[in-house]
Every structure is written in C-alpha cells, then in structure tokens.
Design a protein around this motif. Structure first.
Motif, PDB file in Angstrom:
ATOM      1  N   CYS A  43     106.058   3.561 110.788  1.00  0.00           N
ATOM      2  CA  CYS A  43     106.495   4.956 110.899  1.00  0.00           C
ATOM      3  C   CYS A  43     105.350   5.961 110.852  1.00  0.00           C
ATOM      4  O   CYS A  43     105.592   7.172 110.795  1.00  0.00           O
ATOM      5  N   GLU A  44     104.108   5.526 110.871  1.00  0.00           N
ATOM      6  CA  GLU A  44     102.967   6.437 110.740  1.00  0.00           C
ATOM      7  C   GLU A  44     103.098   7.625 111.700  1.00  0.00           C
ATOM      8  O   GLU A  44     103.309   7.448 112.896  1.00  0.00           O
ATOM      9  N   THR A  45     102.966   8.825 111.168  1.00  0.00           N
ATOM     10  CA  THR A  45     103.231  10.055 111.918  1.00  0.00           C
ATOM     11  C   THR A  45     102.103  11.065 111.689  1.00  0.00           C
ATOM     12  O   THR A  45     101.585  11.195 110.580  1.00  0.00           O
ATOM     13  N   VAL A  46     101.761  11.784 112.731  1.00  0.00           N
ATOM     14  CA  VAL A  46     100.703  12.799 112.654  1.00  0.00           C
ATOM     15  C   VAL A  46     101.219  14.040 111.936  1.00  0.00           C
ATOM     16  O   VAL A  46     102.318  14.532 112.217  1.00  0.00           O
ATOM     17  N   VAL A  47     100.432  14.551 111.008  1.00  0.00           N
ATOM     18  CA  VAL A  47     100.744  15.770 110.264  1.00  0.00           C
ATOM     19  C   VAL A  47      99.954  16.921 110.881  1.00  0.00           C
ATOM     20  O   VAL A  47      98.731  16.883 110.960  1.00  0.00           O
ATOM     21  N   LEU A  48     100.665  17.966 111.305  1.00  0.00           N
ATOM     22  CA  LEU A  48     100.028  19.123 111.937  1.00  0.00           C
ATOM     23  C   LEU A  48      99.767  20.254 110.952  1.00  0.00           C
ATOM     24  O   LEU A  48      98.832  21.033 111.131  1.00  0.00           O
ATOM     25  N   ASP A  49     100.593  20.328 109.907  1.00  0.00           N
ATOM     26  CA  ASP A  49     100.406  21.375 108.903  1.00  0.00           C
ATOM     27  C   ASP A  49     101.149  20.960 107.640  1.00  0.00           C
ATOM     28  O   ASP A  49     102.113  20.202 107.684  1.00  0.00           O
ATOM     29  N   GLY A  50     100.681  21.499 106.495  1.00  0.00           N
ATOM     30  CA  GLY A  50     101.273  21.135 105.219  1.00  0.00           C
ATOM     31  C   GLY A  50     100.496  20.005 104.566  1.00  0.00           C
ATOM     32  O   GLY A  50      99.591  19.416 105.153  1.00  0.00           O
ATOM     33  N   VAL A  51     100.865  19.708 103.320  1.00  0.00           N
ATOM     34  CA  VAL A  51     100.166  18.678 102.544  1.00  0.00           C
ATOM     35  C   VAL A  51     101.153  17.587 102.148  1.00  0.00           C
ATOM     36  O   VAL A  51     102.064  17.827 101.344  1.00  0.00           O
ATOM     37  N   PRO A  52     101.005  16.390 102.688  1.00  0.00           N
ATOM     38  CA  PRO A  52     101.911  15.299 102.325  1.00  0.00           C
ATOM     39  C   PRO A  52     101.700  14.837 100.885  1.00  0.00           C
ATOM     40  O   PRO A  52     100.584  14.919 100.343  1.00  0.00           O
ATOM     41  N   ASP A  53     102.750  14.321 100.295  1.00  0.00           N
ATOM     42  CA  ASP A  53     102.688  13.624  99.011  1.00  0.00           C
ATOM     43  C   ASP A  53     102.681  12.135  99.348  1.00  0.00           C
ATOM     44  O   ASP A  53     103.720  11.504  99.485  1.00  0.00           O
ATOM     45  N   HIS A  54     101.495  11.572  99.514  1.00  0.00           N
ATOM     46  CA  HIS A  54     101.361  10.191  99.991  1.00  0.00           C
ATOM     47  C   HIS A  54     101.835   9.206  98.926  1.00  0.00           C
ATOM     48  O   HIS A  54     101.304   9.169  97.809  1.00  0.00           O
ATOM     49  N   ARG A  55     102.817   8.387  99.289  1.00  0.00           N
ATOM     50  CA  ARG A  55     103.327   7.372  98.368  1.00  0.00           C
ATOM     51  C   ARG A  55     103.337   5.984  99.021  1.00  0.00           C
ATOM     52  O   ARG A  55     104.103   5.113  98.639  1.00  0.00           O
TER      53      ARG A  55
END
Length: 324
Positions: free
Chosen positions: A281-293
């Motif tokens: 499911c790896e997805t590109v983040v364009l804005d914001g800060v993910p909470d990586h788990r």
C-alpha cells in the motif's frame, strides 16, 4: 544501523501459475513449485524478491522466492504453517494441491542484495527462504560470505541438504543443540565493506539490530514477517485525508484506518498484510506529516515523510495530502 536500499517500484503484474510440486521438507514447512500456465511467461526476479499469492479474493499473502533466479521457467516458495497466523499458511498447507492454478503478483523486491566486499547472512527458521538465492548469487560470483542458520531443532529447519553443499561457510545452529545463535561470534568486530542480511523471527532481528548499532551506517539489512514490537501502538485521533488525484477529502475517524476510510469513499488502495510489513500500500505523501507505524520503511525514509503505509500509519497533522 538498519539500511533499506532502493526497492522496486510500480504496480507488479499478475500471472496465473500452476502448482507443479508440493513437498513437506521440514516440520510444518511446505515447499511449493510454480510454473506458468499455458501462454504465460514468468518475469525475471532478483535475490530477495517475493511474490503475492492471491489464495482467495480477500486472502493475499507474500512469500519469498527461494529458487534460482537464473531459471525463469519456475518459481519456488517455502511456507511455514502458522496455526496462530492470519490464514494464508494454513490455506497453502491444507488446500493447495498439485495442479491447482494460483494467481500471483510480482515479483517485488523489498530486500535487494547490495554490492559489498563481504556478506554475513543470519537466518532464523523460515527466514532462510530469501537468503538461499542470495548465497547462490554470491557463490556464483565468488564473493565472500558466511551464513548462520538457526531454528528450534534440525527437524524444523528446511533446506539443510541443499545448504550442506556449501561446506563450512554454513553454520547450522539448532537451538536444542547449541542454544541461541552467538551473534558476537557470527558477526565479529565492526568493519567497513560488510553487508549483514537478517531474516527471521522478531527476537532474532531485535538482537541483531542491537549488536549492529556500532557498525557503519548502511551495514544491516532486515526483512520482517511480522510487525515490529509496539510499532502499531499509539494514539488514534481523527484527521482528514485529501486525495490529490481524485480531488476528494475523506475523514478518518479515530477507530478506522486510512485504507478503510478511503474504501468507504470509493477509493481502493491495494493492501495485503494490513500491518505495515509488505509495502503493497506504499503511497506518496504530498503534504502533512504521517504518523509512521510500519515495519517496512527505513528510518531514513520515515524521516523524509515522502511516502507512508496507509494500511496502519496515521497522521500527526490535522490533514494529509496523498497522491491518490
């Protein structure tokens, strides 16, 4: 320090394969041989690659390729039966038969073999599967390597006959004979030019990570079958996901994952493990800060916040913009 080198990208193809052989080679370990169905051609792969087996419409599991990359006409996987697992291994052991057709996706390589002057391989149990083609690759190219292979007992350890052909470069350490692997002896002193590859149960990986903290950056490469301990824990707050490509805004409530919220809105994100270990499911983040788990991205990749695994990760900001 953990290194996660460049992985393959893009959507893998889907192929129909036929089960040509199935053998129990150790306690609760089945080896399955797959060949292309009529009219199909299997793609090439490299050591460390895995397949997605579509066992049922809602049952997709990943298994490392453990055959010979130089023989593109067939694929080989080893599957440990896990009674407390998520159903994939039991399906393979109890329901898959010779002659069955199985849809496969891939191969995808999240555990590629990097160039090094020396290789140290550490495998625990079924974690030997991705290591087998790696040591064959190194042997064919006359690259220095050693393998320490641990398991509960010799009866539980697959491929021992195959590994015996490598002589004293392979150390078999059955726990009922030798106890736990002596990592200090297996690894030696920290030094440059070494690539350490480890695959197996979580306690082995955690112990190897601890031993490798003093090694040069980029030395250690690991592959996990299960999420790292406590990585999925954390606060579950609500936030919004903006789907940049679809031009939709989807609310993600506290008790729901991103992929489930998106599915309810009509946006399907391919998933498999649902715990951040496979990378489907790896997805590109364009804005914001993910909470990586997840247990998939490297620390360096998490720090950039350029990609995330929405099957289990959340958001540290009120809104995430994803390339969906």
């Amino acid at each position: 320090m953990i290194a996660n080198p460049t992985r393959s990208t893009g959507e893998p193809g889907e192929f129909v394969t036929v089960v040509t052989a199935k053998d129990i080679v150790a306690d609760n370990v089945a080896v399955v041989e797959l060949e292309p169905a009529k009219g199909e051609r299997l793609p090439a792969w490299t050591p460390g690659a895995h397949l997605d087996l579509v066992l049922e419409p809602d049952l997709v599991r990943q298994y490392s390729l453990c055959g010979d990359p130089e023989k593109p006409g067939s694929w080989r996987i080893g599957v440990l039966r896990e009674a407390g697992g998520r159903g994939g291994s039991i399906h393979v052991h109890d329901r898959v038969e010779v002659g069955d057709k199985i849809r496969c996706r891939g191969p995808r390589n999240n555990f590629p073999l990097v160039t090094a002057s020396e290789y140290v391989f550490l495998a625990g149990g079924i974690g030997i599967t991705p290591i087998l083609p790696m040591i064959a690759h190194c042997t064919a190219r006359d690259r220095p390597w050693s393998l320490v292979y641990g398991g509960r007992s010799r009866g539980s350890m697959a491929f021992l006959d195959e590994l015996a052909g490598y002589g004293d470069r392979v150390a078999v350490r059955a726990q009922d004979e030798h106890g736990h692997i002596d990592l200090a002896a297996a690894l030696g002193e920290p030094r440059d030019g070494v690539a350490i590859y480890c695959c197996g149960p979580a306690p082995l990986i955690a112990a190897v990570e601890e031993h490798c903290t003093a090694w040069p950056d980029g030395t250690l490469h690991v592959e996990r079958f299960r999420a790292a301990e406590n990585v999925l824990d954390g606060e579950h707050t609500a936030f919004e996901v903006v789907c940049d490509y679809s031009d939709m805004v989807v609310g993600v409530p506290a008790g729901q994952t991103i992929v489930d919220a998106l599915a309810e809105a009509g946006i399907e994100v391919p998933t498999s493990c649902r715990e951040g270990t496979c990378g489907t499911c790896e997805t590109v983040v364009l804005d914001g800060v993910p909470d990586h788990r997840d247990s998939y991205l490297s620390p360096q990749e998490r720090a950039t916040n350029e990609v995330m695994t929405p099957c289990c990760s959340r958001s540290l900001t009120p809104r995430l913009v994803l390339d969906l």
